[in-house]
Design an enzyme around this catalytic site. Sequence first.
Site, PDB file in Angstrom:
ATOM      1  CB  SER A 124      -0.860  -0.033   1.269  1.00  0.00           C
ATOM      2  OG  SER A 124      -1.409   1.222   1.514  1.00  0.00           O
ATOM      3  CE1 TYR A 148      -3.885  -2.414   5.534  1.00  0.00           C
ATOM      4  CE2 TYR A 148      -3.323  -0.182   4.876  1.00  0.00           C
ATOM      5  CZ  TYR A 148      -3.672  -1.470   4.542  1.00  0.00           C
ATOM      6  OH  TYR A 148      -3.799  -1.819   3.220  1.00  0.00           O
ATOM      7  CE  LYS A 152      -1.534  -4.432   3.478  1.00  0.00           C
ATOM      8  NZ  LYS A 152      -1.849  -5.744   2.936  1.00  0.00           N
ATOM      9  CE1 TYR A 176      -2.067  -3.946  -5.221  1.00  0.00           C
ATOM     10  CE2 TYR A 176      -3.715  -4.104  -3.509  1.00  0.00           C
ATOM     11  CZ  TYR A 176      -2.896  -4.703  -4.430  1.00  0.00           C
ATOM     12  OH  TYR A 176      -2.938  -6.069  -4.560  1.00  0.00           O
ATOM     13  CG  PHE A 177      -1.023   5.350  -5.022  1.00  0.00           C
ATOM     14  CD1 PHE A 177      -0.015   4.428  -5.303  1.00  0.00           C
ATOM     15  CD2 PHE A 177      -0.665   6.537  -4.409  1.00  0.00           C
ATOM     16  CE1 PHE A 177       1.315   4.693  -4.978  1.00  0.00           C
ATOM     17  CE2 PHE A 177       0.657   6.810  -4.087  1.00  0.00           C
ATOM     18  CZ  PHE A 177       1.647   5.890  -4.371  1.00  0.00           C
ATOM     19  N   PRO A 292      -8.229  13.292  11.865  1.00  0.00           N
ATOM     20  CG  PRO A 292      -8.411  12.604  14.090  1.00  0.00           C
ATOM     21  CD  PRO A 292      -9.222  13.029  12.906  1.00  0.00           C
ATOM     22  N   GLY A 293      -4.901  12.346  11.136  1.00  0.00           N
ATOM     23  CA  GLY A 293      -4.108  11.332  10.430  1.00  0.00           C
ATOM     24  C   GLY A 293      -4.245  11.387   8.918  1.00  0.00           C
TER      25      GLY A 293
HETATM   26  N1  LIG Z   1      -8.749  -1.401  -0.940  1.00  0.00           N
HETATM   27  C1  LIG Z   1      -7.772  -0.562  -0.670  1.00  0.00           C
HETATM   28  O1  LIG Z   1      -7.981   0.647  -0.579  1.00  0.00           O
HETATM   29  C2  LIG Z   1      -6.361  -1.071  -0.495  1.00  0.00           C
HETATM   30  C3  LIG Z   1      -5.284  -0.173  -0.644  1.00  0.00           C
HETATM   31  C4  LIG Z   1      -3.995  -0.651  -0.457  1.00  0.00           C
HETATM   32  C5  LIG Z   1      -3.782  -1.985  -0.137  1.00  0.00           C
HETATM   33  N2  LIG Z   1      -4.847  -2.828   0.010  1.00  0.00           N
HETATM   34  C6  LIG Z   1      -4.588  -4.237   0.373  1.00  0.00           C
HETATM   35  O2  LIG Z   1      -5.068  -5.064  -0.656  1.00  0.00           O
HETATM   36  C7  LIG Z   1      -5.556  -6.304  -0.105  1.00  0.00           C
HETATM   37  C8  LIG Z   1      -6.965  -6.527  -0.616  1.00  0.00           C
HETATM   38  O3  LIG Z   1      -7.767  -5.418  -0.262  1.00  0.00           O
HETATM   39  P1  LIG Z   1      -9.326  -5.373  -0.540  1.00  0.00           P
HETATM   40  O4  LIG Z   1      -9.696  -3.943  -0.673  1.00  0.00           O
HETATM   41  O5  LIG Z   1      -9.677  -6.320  -1.615  1.00  0.00           O
HETATM   42  O6  LIG Z   1      -9.864  -5.885   0.860  1.00  0.00           O
HETATM   43  P2  LIG Z   1     -11.056  -6.898   1.176  1.00  0.00           P
HETATM   44  O7  LIG Z   1     -11.267  -6.826   2.656  1.00  0.00           O
HETATM   45  O8  LIG Z   1     -12.210  -6.663   0.285  1.00  0.00           O
HETATM   46  O9  LIG Z   1     -10.400  -8.313   0.785  1.00  0.00           O
HETATM   47  C9  LIG Z   1      -9.536  -8.998   1.643  1.00  0.00           C
HETATM   48  C10 LIG Z   1      -9.973 -10.453   1.670  1.00  0.00           C
HETATM   49  O10 LIG Z   1      -9.090 -11.177   2.526  1.00  0.00           O
HETATM   50  C11 LIG Z   1      -9.850 -12.048   3.336  1.00  0.00           C
HETATM   51  N3  LIG Z   1      -9.055 -12.288   4.535  1.00  0.00           N
HETATM   52  C12 LIG Z   1      -8.656 -11.409   5.479  1.00  0.00           C
HETATM   53  N4  LIG Z   1      -7.936 -12.019   6.421  1.00  0.00           N
HETATM   54  C13 LIG Z   1      -7.865 -13.339   6.079  1.00  0.00           C
HETATM   55  C14 LIG Z   1      -7.251 -14.476   6.648  1.00  0.00           C
HETATM   56  N5  LIG Z   1      -6.595 -14.408   7.806  1.00  0.00           N
HETATM   57  N6  LIG Z   1      -7.354 -15.653   5.996  1.00  0.00           N
HETATM   58  C15 LIG Z   1      -8.040 -15.746   4.831  1.00  0.00           C
HETATM   59  N7  LIG Z   1      -8.645 -14.700   4.247  1.00  0.00           N
HETATM   60  C16 LIG Z   1      -8.560 -13.506   4.863  1.00  0.00           C
HETATM   61  C17 LIG Z   1     -11.159 -11.305   3.578  1.00  0.00           C
HETATM   62  O11 LIG Z   1     -12.217 -12.154   3.924  1.00  0.00           O
HETATM   63  C18 LIG Z   1     -11.388 -10.636   2.233  1.00  0.00           C
HETATM   64  O12 LIG Z   1     -12.119 -11.459   1.364  1.00  0.00           O
HETATM   65  C19 LIG Z   1      -5.467  -6.156   1.415  1.00  0.00           C
HETATM   66  O13 LIG Z   1      -4.296  -6.802   1.837  1.00  0.00           O
HETATM   67  C20 LIG Z   1      -5.362  -4.662   1.624  1.00  0.00           C
HETATM   68  O14 LIG Z   1      -4.634  -4.338   2.787  1.00  0.00           O
HETATM   69  C21 LIG Z   1      -6.123  -2.403  -0.185  1.00  0.00           C
END
Ligand SMILES: NC(=O)c1ccc[n+]([C@@H]2O[C@H](COP(=O)([O-])OP(=O)(O)OC[C@H]3O[C@@H](n4cnc5c(N)ncnc54)[C@H](O)[C@@H]3O)[C@@H](O)[C@H]2O)c1
Length: 336
Positions: A124, A148, A152, A176-177, A292-293
């Site tokens: 991220s 968080y 990462k 990702y942005f 905040p943040g």
């Molecule tokens: N969406 C954003 O804005 C964004 C930005 C930067 C990075 N990310 C990263 O991208 C990844 C996907 O994000 P997203 O937006 O699709 O989130 P999301 O919550 O929609 O998808 C994450 C998935 O992981 C599953 N999950 C979580 N913990 C788990 C575990 N211990 N075992 C098995 N499954 C598990 C959840 O059930 C969910 O289906 C994440 O790691 C998130 O931190 C997201």
Amino acid sequence: MRILLTGGAGYIGSHTAVVLTQAGHEVVILDNFCNSQRSVLERLKSILGKGLLCIDVDVRNTASVSKALRDYQIDAVIHFAGLKAVGESVQNPLKYYANNVQGSISVLQAMQEVGIKTFVFSSSATVYGDPKYLPYDEDHPTQPMNPYGWTKLQVEEILHDLSKSDPQWKISCLRYFNPVGAHDSGLIGEDPNGIPNNLMPFISKVASGELPQLNIFGNDYLSKDGTGERDYIHVMDLADGHMAALDFLSNNSGWHAINLGTGVSTSVLELVEAFEGVIHKKLPKEFVERRPGDLPIYYAKVDKAKNTLGWEAKRSLQDMCRSSWDFKKKNLSPAQ
Ligand SMILES: NC(=O)c1ccc[n+]([C@@H]2O[C@H](COP(=O)([O-])OP(=O)(O)OC[C@H]3O[C@@H](n4cnc5c(N)ncnc54)[C@H](O)[C@@H]3O)[C@@H](O)[C@H]2O)c1
């Protein structure tokens, strides 16, 4: 290729599953559904015309992850599984370190045991922290501002050490942005419960009447119009970026951190205006205190993605708004 998508039932994972499957790859989803709906599997089936294999497992269950890797003869893993709510990570850091860091270690241990060494990690832009300069390039110092972001960065560091310990590892950390938008079918997208933390789902809920007005957090930032600026990227472009990363890793070993953004900085008001243009209606909105943040402005330098992956975002702000709205309109009932 046979690719395991941990967290593949989630927002970004499900869109990536579509892109990879339509490109001829075989996708297996592994998810514990802690932040996704099982109905997404039916929706993927409607989009793809065939069902995808799905394993209902927590990534921290290393033995089950190893078994899945072996049973399905997986070639590469894209690790989306993780928790992503910044505020919750401040209130409950152990939950975040346990799920995101321990979860990643577990997947990597399983991969090492089975001998699979191609790994794409959902990182991220939050790893950068307070901008020393903009746009952030991949060499920008990393100093996350919340647990968080630290989860990462810690996983990125673990991956870096792993690649140094064994040059056969092929690792890409995709930073990702701000992913927004939805698949054109309107069947999959982002629809958090309650009051969303992110702007686009908030706008959609105001447009649909689920929320009475849009709160805009701060209008006195040193930005183009006083509101915060972000680098919004269409989730389908992001999904394409994962395929480009896998293609790149097929010929390149080592550890590679790469920004996935558009390189364009868009203010809250610009995004709202674009959305209003799509729905032909003004939305009720109010300026409230800064959160905040929140950083005033950040966006990506995207040259590395272009030069190394041969990938760049193609979809417009209008595409992002239109697809978000189409998804919202198709998902107005609470039963999904
Ligand atoms: N969406 C954003 O804005 C964004 C930005 C930067 C990075 N990310 C990263 O991208 C990844 C996907 O994000 P997203 O937006 O699709 O989130 P999301 O919550 O929609 O998808 C994450 C998935 O992981 C599953 N999950 C979580 N913990 C788990 C575990 N211990 N075992 C098995 N499954 C598990 C959840 O059930 C969910 O289906 C994440 O790691 C998130 O931190 C997201």
